[in-house]
Design a protein around this motif. Sequence first.
Motif, PDB file in Angstrom:
ATOM      1  N   THR A 166      -9.003  -3.866 -10.191  1.00 51.79           N
ATOM      2  CA  THR A 166      -8.457  -5.021  -9.473  1.00 51.79           C
ATOM      3  C   THR A 166      -6.937  -4.964  -9.424  1.00 51.79           C
ATOM      4  OG1 THR A 166     -10.336  -6.335 -10.235  1.00 51.79           O
ATOM      5  CG2 THR A 166      -8.458  -7.536  -9.360  1.00 51.79           C
ATOM      6  N   SER A 194      -5.071  -4.792  -5.873  1.00 54.31           N
ATOM      7  CA  SER A 194      -4.151  -5.873  -5.513  1.00 54.31           C
ATOM      8  C   SER A 194      -2.743  -5.336  -5.259  1.00 54.31           C
ATOM      9  CB  SER A 194      -4.132  -6.950  -6.602  1.00 54.31           C
ATOM     10  OG  SER A 194      -3.784  -6.402  -7.856  1.00 54.31           O
ATOM     11  N   LEU A 237      -2.913  -3.740  -1.851  1.00 57.27           N
ATOM     12  CA  LEU A 237      -2.964  -4.786  -0.826  1.00 57.27           C
ATOM     13  C   LEU A 237      -1.597  -5.418  -0.620  1.00 57.27           C
ATOM     14  CD1 LEU A 237      -4.605  -6.638   1.067  1.00 57.27           C
ATOM     15  CD2 LEU A 237      -5.025  -8.117  -0.909  1.00 57.27           C
ATOM     16  N   ALA A 238      -0.906  -5.712  -1.723  1.00 56.12           N
ATOM     17  CA  ALA A 238       0.416  -6.326  -1.608  1.00 56.12           C
ATOM     18  C   ALA A 238       1.395  -5.409  -0.874  1.00 56.12           C
ATOM     19  CB  ALA A 238       0.954  -6.674  -3.000  1.00 56.12           C
ATOM     20  N   SER A 248      -1.721 -13.246   2.177  1.00 56.04           N
ATOM     21  CA  SER A 248      -2.345 -12.301   1.246  1.00 56.04           C
ATOM     22  C   SER A 248      -1.373 -11.714   0.232  1.00 56.04           C
ATOM     23  CB  SER A 248      -3.014 -11.162   2.028  1.00 56.04           C
ATOM     24  OG  SER A 248      -2.067 -10.495   2.824  1.00 56.04           O
ATOM     25  N   VAL A 303      -1.065 -13.974  -2.863  1.00 54.57           N
ATOM     26  CA  VAL A 303      -2.336 -13.938  -3.604  1.00 54.57           C
ATOM     27  C   VAL A 303      -2.484 -12.611  -4.344  1.00 54.57           C
ATOM     28  CG1 VAL A 303      -4.851 -13.918  -3.339  1.00 54.57           C
ATOM     29  CG2 VAL A 303      -3.481 -15.562  -2.055  1.00 54.57           C
ATOM     30  N   ALA A 304      -2.162 -11.506  -3.662  1.00 54.38           N
ATOM     31  CA  ALA A 304      -2.281 -10.187  -4.299  1.00 54.38           C
ATOM     32  C   ALA A 304      -1.316 -10.052  -5.473  1.00 54.38           C
ATOM     33  CB  ALA A 304      -2.027  -9.090  -3.263  1.00 54.38           C
ATOM     34  N   LEU A 355      -2.661 -12.080  -8.402  1.00 53.97           N
ATOM     35  CA  LEU A 355      -3.803 -11.362  -8.987  1.00 53.97           C
ATOM     36  C   LEU A 355      -3.344 -10.159  -9.795  1.00 53.97           C
ATOM     37  CD1 LEU A 355      -6.891 -11.548  -8.991  1.00 53.97           C
ATOM     38  CD2 LEU A 355      -6.908 -10.053  -7.004  1.00 53.97           C
ATOM     39  N   LEU A 356      -2.350  -9.447  -9.289  1.00 51.94           N
ATOM     40  CA  LEU A 356      -1.811  -8.290 -10.015  1.00 51.94           C
ATOM     41  C   LEU A 356      -1.179  -8.714 -11.331  1.00 51.94           C
ATOM     42  CD1 LEU A 356      -0.995  -5.282 -10.148  1.00 51.94           C
ATOM     43  CD2 LEU A 356       1.048  -5.883  -8.838  1.00 51.94           C
ATOM     44  N   CYS A 397      -3.902  -9.583 -13.871  1.00 53.72           N
ATOM     45  CA  CYS A 397      -4.554  -8.377 -14.400  1.00 53.72           C
ATOM     46  C   CYS A 397      -3.643  -7.642 -15.379  1.00 53.72           C
ATOM     47  CB  CYS A 397      -4.948  -7.451 -13.252  1.00 53.72           C
ATOM     48  SG  CYS A 397      -6.305  -8.074 -12.239  1.00 53.72           S
TER      49      CYS A 397
END
Length: 195
Positions: free
Chosen positions: A21, A25, A28-29, A127, A130-131, A134-135, A138
């Motif tokens: 994840t 992420s 994605l970022a 996004s 959010v990414a 999330l990063l 994690c």
Amino acid sequence: MRSATVPPPRFPRLGRGWYLTAVLSAVLAVGMCLLGWRQAEQADRIGAHPVRVEGTVTQLAAGGGSYSTVSYRAVGQQHTAAALPLADGVKVGDTVCLEHAADDAGAVRVCGDTYPQPFGVGLARFSVPVAIVLLVVCLMRIRRHRRDVAVRSGQNRIATTVALATGALAEGMPAITHGKRSRRKRRSAGRRGLH
């Protein structure tokens, strides 16, 4: 003499999902940042020196990954723009107003829009935060797990050292005591012989 065997400590493993994840992420970022930067860069170039042209709708988005396409002529060449935000009710063959950058005919947008593909910019704005969140979550979880493992391994090292020292001391005590007793017996036997 028996050697004290202490089993190696076992720690709960962190699931691979946390690492996966974190990587996804981060990708994605970065990808969404590049998409947003590309859209903003093209919008700046078009806004600096816009050139208006007429485009013709050649395909409409029909779902399933298909995009609308508009063909236009600029600088004596035919170009095609995909995924432009077209108005509702537009049909294949209709003409639309486009403007492109004077130094790059490939940087094109619908007249009146800020970005070539506003949906991509909106997606990036949503996004990327959010990414990133999330990063960070994690990475904090992974770091806390590694810190806990380091603390536990340090505690187990101390406990193992104490256990080994205690075992060695307990096994060595009879020999130490026996040696003292034998010395006392020899001294007392020597004194008796003198008398």
